[in-house]
Design an enzyme around this catalytic site. Structure first.
Site, PDB file in Angstrom:
ATOM      1  N   LEU A 133       0.825  -1.205   0.000  1.00 49.54           N
ATOM      2  CA  LEU A 133       0.000   0.000   0.000  1.00 49.54           C
ATOM      3  C   LEU A 133       0.860   1.256   0.000  1.00 49.54           C
ATOM      4  O   LEU A 133       0.705   2.124  -0.849  1.00 49.54           O
ATOM      5  CB  LEU A 133      -0.932  -0.008   1.217  1.00 49.54           C
ATOM      6  CG  LEU A 133      -1.807   1.230   1.416  1.00 49.54           C
ATOM      7  CD1 LEU A 133      -2.777   1.406   0.238  1.00 49.54           C
ATOM      8  CD2 LEU A 133      -2.591   1.130   2.739  1.00 49.54           C
ATOM      9  N   PRO A 136       6.769   5.872  -1.631  1.00 49.12           N
ATOM     10  CA  PRO A 136       7.716   6.866  -1.133  1.00 49.12           C
ATOM     11  C   PRO A 136       7.066   8.203  -0.770  1.00 49.12           C
ATOM     12  O   PRO A 136       7.504   8.877   0.162  1.00 49.12           O
ATOM     13  CB  PRO A 136       8.704   7.029  -2.302  1.00 49.12           C
ATOM     14  CG  PRO A 136       8.667   5.711  -3.006  1.00 49.12           C
ATOM     15  CD  PRO A 136       7.242   5.254  -2.903  1.00 49.12           C
ATOM     16  N   GLY A 139       2.454   7.692   2.710  1.00 42.51           N
ATOM     17  CA  GLY A 139       2.489   6.758   3.818  1.00 42.51           C
ATOM     18  C   GLY A 139       1.192   6.863   4.592  1.00 42.51           C
ATOM     19  O   GLY A 139       0.232   6.134   4.348  1.00 42.51           O
ATOM     20  N   SER A 140       1.125   7.825   5.523  1.00 45.47           N
ATOM     21  CA  SER A 140      -0.110   8.042   6.271  1.00 45.47           C
ATOM     22  C   SER A 140      -1.244   8.483   5.344  1.00 45.47           C
ATOM     23  O   SER A 140      -2.404   8.132   5.558  1.00 45.47           O
ATOM     24  CB  SER A 140       0.122   9.092   7.366  1.00 45.47           C
ATOM     25  OG  SER A 140       1.043   8.614   8.326  1.00 45.47           O
ATOM     26  N   GLU A 370       1.744   0.047   9.851  1.00 46.74           N
ATOM     27  CA  GLU A 370       0.290  -0.124   9.682  1.00 46.74           C
ATOM     28  C   GLU A 370      -0.506   1.013  10.321  1.00 46.74           C
ATOM     29  O   GLU A 370      -1.521   0.792  10.978  1.00 46.74           O
ATOM     30  CB  GLU A 370      -0.147  -1.502  10.189  1.00 46.74           C
ATOM     31  CG  GLU A 370       0.457  -2.607   9.323  1.00 46.74           C
ATOM     32  CD  GLU A 370      -0.073  -3.982   9.635  1.00 46.74           C
ATOM     33  OE1 GLU A 370      -1.225  -4.101  10.072  1.00 46.74           O
ATOM     34  OE2 GLU A 370       0.679  -4.956   9.432  1.00 46.74           O
ATOM     35  N   THR A 372       0.735   5.011  11.818  1.00 42.46           N
ATOM     36  CA  THR A 372       1.431   5.522  12.997  1.00 42.46           C
ATOM     37  C   THR A 372       0.441   5.719  14.141  1.00 42.46           C
ATOM     38  O   THR A 372      -0.776   5.787  13.936  1.00 42.46           O
ATOM     39  CB  THR A 372       2.111   6.863  12.695  1.00 42.46           C
ATOM     40  OG1 THR A 372       1.079   7.853  12.451  1.00 42.46           O
ATOM     41  CG2 THR A 372       3.020   6.773  11.483  1.00 42.46           C
TER      42      THR A 372
END
Length: 390
Positions: A133, A136, A139-140, A370, A372
C-alpha cells in the site's frame, strides 16, 4: 547471552483445541526459533525455513476458512499465537501478521473461483505474502498513492514504486493497491500479483535499527502485467479493501507488541532476582518493584484490550475503533516497557549481550507500521466526534 524462555502466560482460551494449538506454538517457538533469534537478528538473516515450518504446521492461515486450507480459528486465538511468536522473535511474529494481512483481500473480497485457485497455496502451501500500500510519497496519506494500473485488453499493466514493504524481495505473492481511476480513494483497485512477475524488482533492503532479520524494501513495478482474473473486488474498491484489511492487521501489531513487552518484562524480572547490590537482590528494592508492577499492569491491560477487540471481530460486530485503540495502547506500552527493562538492567541493558536492547529497538517500529500512532488517534477521534470540519 541467549534469550531467556518467556514465562507461560495464563491465557483464557475458548476451547481445548485452542489450548493445544497455543501449546504447540510455544513448543515450536522454544525449540526452533528462540535458540537462534539473537544471532540471526544480529546477522540480519531472514528465517525462511521457519515460515516453511509454520506453513507445514498449519500456522500461516489460522483465521481463514478450513475449506481453503485455513485453520478456522477465531481472531481471539490467532492473536495469542502471534503474541507467542513475537515474544521469541518479532521478525517471525510480525511476518505471520503481514502474511495474514496479505491474504485478507482475496479471502474477504475475491470471487469463489479466485479463492479456490489461490488460497490453498497461500494459506498452507509454503508461500509467503506481502502487502503493498505505502509508497515513497504516500504513507499516512495512503489515498494519494501514485502507482497506476492501466487496462490493456484482458490484462492490467502496473507501473510505480511501493515502499516500506515487509518481505519485499522474498514474498511469493503481493496484494497491491494501484490507481485505476480518478485521484483520491475512489480510484484505487486491489490486485493479486505473483512475486516473480515480469517487470517486478526489489531494491536493496532498508538498513533498520531493529527487525534486521525482516527484509523491508521498495518494490518497483515496470510494466508488470496482471490478468484481470487477479483483480480483487471491483475497480475503485481497493481503498475500502485496504482500510478493512488494516483494521484486522492492527490487531496483529497489537498482539506482537504485547509479545515483545512480555519478553522484556520476563527478562527484567529474572535479572532483578539474580542481580545483587548492597547485599541483596535488586528486586527487593521498592523503587524497582514498583517499576515491574507498572510494566506488568500495562501489559495485562494491552492484552485485554486486543482480545476485547478480537471478540468483537469474531462476533461480526464493528471493531475498527477498538482495533485502533489496541494498536495505540499496546505499541506505546511496548515502548515504555522495553525502555524500563533496559533501565532495570542498567549498563548490561545497553549491551547486545542481553536481549533488552533488541526488544527496545524493535518496539519502536511497532508505533509506526500499519498506521502511525498519531493516525490511530485520528481514527479513534473520528469515531468519537465525527469527521474533522473542513
Amino acid at each position: 547471552m541467549p534469550d531467556r524462555a518467556p514465562q507461560p502466560v495464563d491465557r483464557q482460551l475458548p476451547t481445548e483445541e485452542a489450548r493445544d494449538l497455543v501449546s504447540l506454538v510455544r513448543d515450536i517457538a522454544q525449540r526452533e526459533i528462540a535458540p537462534h533469534a539473537a544471532a540471526e537478528e544480529e546477522a540480519g538473516r531472514f528465517p525462511r525455513e521457519v515460515f516453511a515450518l509454520l506453513s507445514r504446521a498449519g500456522l500461516l492461515g489460522l483465521p481463514y476458512a478450513a475449506e481453503h486450507g485455513g485453520g478456522d480459528q477465531p481472531y481471539e486465538v490467532y492473536l495469542q499465537v502471534l503474541e507467542e511468536l513475537a515474544a521469541v522473535r518479532l521478525t517471525v511474529g510480525l511476518g505471520v501478521s503481514v502474511h495474514t494481512l496479505a491474504c485478507y483481500a482475496l479471502a474477504a473480497h475475491g470471487t469463489k473461483e479466485q479463492r479456490v485457485e489461490h488460497l490453498p497455496a497461500m494459506l498452507g502451501g509454503g508461500l509467503l505474502g506481502a502487502y503493498c500500500l505505502s509508497e515513497p510519497s504516500s504513507g499516512s496519506d495512503a489515498a494519494s498513492l501514485r502507482t497506476r494500473a492501466v487496462r490493456d485488453g484482458d490484462d492490467w499493466v502496473i507501473n510505480g514504486t511501493k515502499a516500506w514493504i515487509t518481505h519485499g524481495g522474498v514474498a511469493d505473492f503481493l496484494t497491491v493497491m494501484a490507481r485505476t481511476g480518478e485521484e483520491g480513494p475512489r480510484g484505487i483497485t486491489a490486485f493479486l500479483v505473483p512475486g516473480d512477475a515480469g517487470g517486478l524488482s526489489a531494491a536493496v533492503p532498508e538498513r533498520k535499527m531493529g527487525l534486521k532479520g525482516s527484509p523491508t524494501a521498495q518494490l518497483h513495478f515496470d510494466g508488470v502485467r496482471v490478468p484481470d482474473s487477479r483483480r480483487l473486488g471491483e475497480p475503485g474498491q481497493g481503498f475500502a479493501i485496504a482500510l478493512s484489511s488494516l483494521d484486522s492487521g492492527r490487531l496483529g501489531i497489537a498482539a506482537c507488541a504485547v509479545g515483545v513487552a512480555q519478553a522484556a518484562l520476563d527478562e527484567a524480572v529474572a535479572y532483578a532476582r539474580e542481580r545483587r547490590q548492597f547485599g541483596r537482590a535488586i528486586a527487593d528494592f521498592q523503587g524497582l518493584r514498583f517499576m515491574l508492577a507498572d510494566m506488568a499492569t500495562q501489559i495485562e491491560a494491552g492484552r485485554a484490550l486486543y482480545l476485547s477487540a478480537a471478540k468483537l471481530r469474531d462476533a461480526g460486530r464493528p471493531f475498527a475503533r477498538q482495533a485502533a485503540m489496541a494498536k495505540l495502547h499496546c505499541t506505546d506500552t511496548a515502548m515504555r516497557v522495553t525502555t524500563d527493562a533496559v533501565q532495570i538492567l542498567g549498563g548490561y541493558g545497553y549491551t547486545a549481550d542481553f536481549p533488552a536492547e533488541r526488544y527496545m529497538r524493535e518496539a519502536k517500529v511497532l508505533q509506526i507500521v500499519e498506521g502511525t500512532n498519531q493516525i490511530q488517534r485520528m481514527v479513534i477521534a473520528r469515531h468519537l466526534a465525527g469527521p474533522e470540519a473542513r
